[in-house]
Design an enzyme around this catalytic site. Sequence first.
Site, short mmCIF file in Angstrom:
data_model
loop_
_atom_site.label_atom_id
_atom_site.label_comp_id
_atom_site.label_asym_id
_atom_site.label_seq_id
_atom_site.Cartn_x
_atom_site.Cartn_y
_atom_site.Cartn_z
N GLY A 179 20.91 51.67 80.63
CA GLY A 179 21.90 51.21 80.03
C GLY A 179 21.76 49.99 79.28
N GLY B 117 24.26 46.69 77.11
CA GLY B 117 25.33 46.33 76.72
C GLY B 117 25.21 45.42 75.69
N GLY B 118 26.34 44.51 75.23
CA GLY B 118 26.29 43.39 74.42
C GLY B 118 25.32 42.01 74.82
CG MET B 119 27.19 39.18 76.50
SD MET B 119 28.33 38.48 77.63
CE MET B 119 27.41 37.55 78.68
CB VAL C 7 22.13 48.28 83.29
CG1 VAL C 7 22.51 48.96 84.76
CG2 VAL C 7 23.58 47.54 82.99
CE LYS D 7 26.75 43.64 82.99
NZ LYS D 7 28.20 43.96 83.21
CG ASP E 230 37.69 43.73 79.49
OD1 ASP E 230 38.58 44.28 78.64
OD2 ASP E 230 36.51 43.69 79.62
#
Length: 724
Positions: A20, A22-24, A27, A42, A136
């Site tokens: 995976g 993500g934005g930052m 993974v 991560k 969140d």
Amino acid sequence: MMLRPGVYLQNRYEVLEQVGSGGMSEVYKAKCHKLNRLVAVKVLKEEFSSDAGFVSKFKMEAQAAARLSHPNIVNVYDVIDEGKLHYIVMELIEGVTLKGYIARKGKLEAKESIGIGIQVAQGIAAAHEQGIIHRDIKPQNVIISMDGKVKVTDFGIARGVSTQTLTSAAMGSVHYISPEQARGGYSDNRSDIYSLGITLYEMLTGRVPYEGDNTVAIALAHLEEAMVPPSVYNPEIPASLERIILKCTAKKPENRYGSANELIADLRKALVQPEGDFVQDPEGQMALNGHTVKISGKDLARIKEQYTPVREEPVREYVRKPTGETAATRYPQNNRRPAKEPDRRQVREQPDEINSHIEKILAAAGVVVAIIIVAVLIVVFSKLGGIFQSGSGLFGRESTAPSADAIVQTGEDGAILKDTEVYMPDVLELPEDLAEAKLKENFLGMKPTYQASDVVEKGYVISQDPEYGTVVAKYSNVNVVVSLGSDKVDLTTLDLETMSVSSVRRLLEDKGLTVQVTEEESETVEKGMLIRYEPQKASEGGTVTLYVSTGPHVDQVPVPDLVGKTEPDALALLGESGLLPGNTSTETSDTVPKGCIIRQEGGENGQIQVGGQISYVVSSGPEERQQRYVASISDVYDLSNLIGPGAIGANVTVLVRLHQQDADGTSIYRTLSEARTINGSSLLPINYTSIESMNGSDKGEVEVVDVESGAVLKSYPLTFFPMD
């Protein structure tokens, strides 16, 4: 930088594959060789690793989550800085996000939504007890594992309550953000409850309650607009559950649940009282009446400043919009709905605001470009033969059989499927409910049967018919065999090794099992104790073999046959065999000569350990018969002759005995009449026949004795005669 498979981190975590991005962060699926388990790693992206702000935020996620240990929270195992690499090692969950699950099903049933909501609330409650606010909460941050457990993840913006949790720009996802977060004010645990309320709303309706052309419009909607009751979009929502959602999403924090535990209690009540009126929610009544809230110009300016520049991942693609009729035309059909559509205000354009018309054009153009890119990628990867074969994600393997939504599908051999056909998905080893859900997603029904299994866990699928990958007709039923678990008694749970053999036998027989005992030598298990048992699982009526220790191994010798041997010969045989004499005794015998062994004891199965003892009985020859001597007497003793004139008023205790003497002159006695008390004027009969001599002599006497004084009152001489 991207990590390649085979790379080791900390000489411990072996990278297996990327699952995976993500934005930052990115993974990876990895294996921890120290604990021999799969983990998720991560890793902060390279472009952010030199930015202290990003690194700090990245570590904040680890520090917040590492403090938590709860079944409904994804565990964080480690946080590591390794040169320019900053990464978190966490639990690897196989499953799907709640967002993906909602997208697949459209909307969830009430009981399923409550079950998921309770588990999410339990995870939130655990975080709140540690002073941590998630801030969140949204479906994208909730994972449903393959075994049906729900876990909350991504504490990337969580902070301790003690640090004055003020919302900063772009914190939280705007579709789920609480009014106080949208306003940029103080947020606490009730902010998470608001976001969970929005998540429950989406689970039940397939859509979020507030939409807008940009993030500012959506943030303002949370502050200003009354929420359309979820029953408008899903009339099957129970009244109690709707009241719970409205209380969670009250504009004012003080009108929401005070804690996640209070919310859990009401959700549990909703399961058993779907139409119950137990929710105290004045703010919810205001929402039902179409109440809106005015917002000040100062707050509006702050919101625009916070959300206008935010580059947020589009969420609208997941929202299911009502088709055909509007919410307003449906209100009269349900007395729990407001009389008119709440006023959905649009944000007024300001001089410094982006032109909404241009924004729409740019958004549409972006969607078109995205569709073209995805289409090109699909063609390229399908040519490479990988996209329709297997797929992986952040949380593990997912089936990638062609979707049943497509009108035309192409198989591995290039065959084109009809719009009435689908590929059979793989439901083996899935829980029954997830298997049924997966089949429904593929337009198939499930026809379950149940059978016992020693291999597959209870409630999981053993087999399916048709098999995975088979082309089947839409809406047909799939035969699925579900495990009832093992029907055998699991003996490993009974701690049999700690019991005596007799207790084990009793316990197993009470469970309907047959017990067979076999003896074995053992150097470690005490004699008479259980070594092991077979099998470890047994059906009712089956046989369980208990292996019982006879102690350590000892050398055995044959037991010599001593019967009929003279005692000296018997002792010689024992000595030659390394054995010792045990208990010895004598008995008369008419058949075994005097001095010979009548019988022996010791040793089993003809064997005995060296140094063991053999007991035996020696014959004393035939029984010697002694000559019997018998005498008799018949007389009367007048006690008054002893006592005198006052005899009539006196009592005396007397007994009658036989008196003889042994060869050495020692007196011996035998009682003929027990002691008794009689009047002094009475006559005492002395009448005995067949008095047998005690020592074979022919002389003796009968004595009348005063018990109190021991004096002999009267003595009668006897002469004994021999009897045949």
